[in-house]
Design an enzyme around this catalytic site. Structure first.
Site, PDB file in Angstrom:
ATOM      1  N   ASP A  68      23.369 -67.686  13.949  1.00  0.00           N
ATOM      2  CA  ASP A  68      22.163 -66.868  13.820  1.00  0.00           C
ATOM      3  C   ASP A  68      21.897 -66.613  12.345  1.00  0.00           C
ATOM      4  O   ASP A  68      22.809 -66.651  11.511  1.00  0.00           O
ATOM      5  CB  ASP A  68      22.294 -65.552  14.594  1.00  0.00           C
ATOM      6  CG  ASP A  68      23.714 -65.001  14.607  1.00  0.00           C
ATOM      7  OD1 ASP A  68      24.525 -65.398  13.756  1.00  0.00           O
ATOM      8  OD2 ASP A  68      24.017 -64.182  15.486  1.00  0.00           O
ATOM      9  N   GLU A 127      18.799 -60.608  16.434  1.00  0.00           N
ATOM     10  CA  GLU A 127      18.790 -59.154  16.538  1.00  0.00           C
ATOM     11  C   GLU A 127      17.536 -58.633  17.236  1.00  0.00           C
ATOM     12  O   GLU A 127      17.470 -57.473  17.609  1.00  0.00           O
ATOM     13  CB  GLU A 127      18.888 -58.527  15.137  1.00  0.00           C
ATOM     14  CG  GLU A 127      20.174 -58.842  14.383  1.00  0.00           C
ATOM     15  CD  GLU A 127      21.401 -58.189  14.991  1.00  0.00           C
ATOM     16  OE1 GLU A 127      21.258 -57.369  15.924  1.00  0.00           O
ATOM     17  OE2 GLU A 127      22.521 -58.501  14.542  1.00  0.00           O
TER      18      GLU A 127
END
Length: 371
Positions: A68, A127
């Protein structure tokens, strides 16, 4: 001399960007990848993310590795010389380490390709609002869809050199919770002429905890946390509106459905009892990280043989990770990488030990070469 990938981590740490705004991050990654030997590489962009295929020497399958790339809207308080240049944003979840590790592994295989194809997924918006599911649904991913996929997440509570993993459930199902209450405002001296939404919302916070204590099997587990409450504007005016922001965590999709059903039932009662409107607003939902047993056991055997001091049996955690969407369709696993930090994930003072970066690169290169 500073390790190359620790230096990269420090560069990335200074330019944290939130979901789908990772423009500088994407540019930095692309600039680095462009300097690698490109004989075996193919690169595609997807929104602010990147997919890199390393063509194998005699491919029979494609092995995926996902990292990520986004950051959190947190003001950094580490005092590090390479702290965030983007005030209000911080790599407080370790994605800067995740990216530098992925680049280290990619760098090795760009020069020394494995037998099978390797797909490196630099995924945005972990997120929020959630990048895993949409990137999986993209044409770019479909063209190179891997047969297996792996990932890691840093863990402040484990020491550098430790890797924690387990077959089955590792991370929970998570769902963001945004609720608004609308009633009737008024003068603080005349509460009987108003419908106070601070009172309504406050009572709702307490009542929703009975869902956990009275609607969930005691042998199961679930959490509802309200992290933010806002209601009213001034001390002597009864609040016409109030807002609750929170999160739900469960160990199964079925339990998540129970929690949501009961929340909506409670809301209907609140509308009647407090003469108000209760509305749920959309948020991100993340699927559980459920490690495929055979792949996970293979990795554990590898660790015990080659890194015997590293393996730590993990416990399931109520943390959330949208990597779960990959594992819901593709076999693979995620593991915790120890970084030995005094402060937890999402803390403004999180300071992972950078020695974990070359260690993780070494482990992943050796594991992927053993496949």
């Amino acid at each position: 001399m500073l390790n190359e990938f620790i230096a990269i981590r420090r560069d990335l740490h200074q330019i944290p960007e939130t979901g789908y705004k990772e423009l500088k991050t994407q540019a930095y990654l692309l600039a680095y990848i462009s300097k690698l030997p490109n004989k075996h590489l193919e690169v595609k962009k997807w929104r602010t993310g990147i997919l890199v295929l390393v063509k194998g020497t005699k491919p029979e399958k494609t092995i995926g590795y996902r990292t990520d790339i986004d950051a959190l809207p947190i003001t950094e308080e580490t005092g590090l010389p390479f702290e965030s240049n983007h005030v209000g944003n911080m790599h407080a979840c370790g994605h800067d380490l995740h990216m530098s590790i992925a680049l280290g592994v990619l760098t090795h295989f760009a020069s020394k390709p494995a037998k099978d194809n390797l797909l490196f997924v630099f995924q945005p918006a972990e997120e929020g609002p959630g990048g895993a599911k949409p990137i999986m649904e993209s044409e770019e991913f479909a063209a190179w869809r891997p047969d297996t996929i792996y990932g890691l997440h840093i863990a402040p509570e484990y020491k550098v050199g430790e890797i924690a993993i387990k077959p089955g459930l590792l991370f929970a199902n998570t769902s963001e919770l945004f609720i608004s209450f609308k009633g009737k405002g008024g003068h603080a001296a005349y509460p009987h002429l108003a419908n106070d939404m601070v009172v309504a919302a406050s009572a709702f916070v307490g009542q929703m905890q009975t869902i956990i204590s009275r609607n969930i099997d005691p042998m199961d587990s679930a959490v509802i946390t309200i992290g933010r409450i806002h209601g009213g504007e001034i001390q002597n005016v009864i609040a016409e509106t109030a807002f609750l922001d929170g999160t739900i965590r469960t160990l199964s999709p079925e339990t998540m459905e129970i929690v949501w059903t009961r929340l909506k039932q409670l809301a209907k009662g609140w509308e009647e009892a407090y003469q108000c409107e209760v509305e749920f607003h959309p948020g991100s939902d993340y699927y559980q990280v459920d490690n495929e047993p055979l792949e996970t056991e293979e990795f554990i055997r590898f660790l015990k043989e080659h890194y015997p001091e590293s393996y730590v049996p993990a416990r399931s955690a109520m943390t959330g990770e949208d990597f779960g969407y990959f594992l819901s369709e593709i076999k693979g696993f995620m593991f915790w990488l120890g970084v030995d930090s005094e402060y937890s994930l999402h803390h403004a003072k999180l300071n992972p030990k950078e020695e974990a970066i070359p260690f993780a690169i070494d482990v992943l290169i050796n594991f992927l070469e053993s496949k």
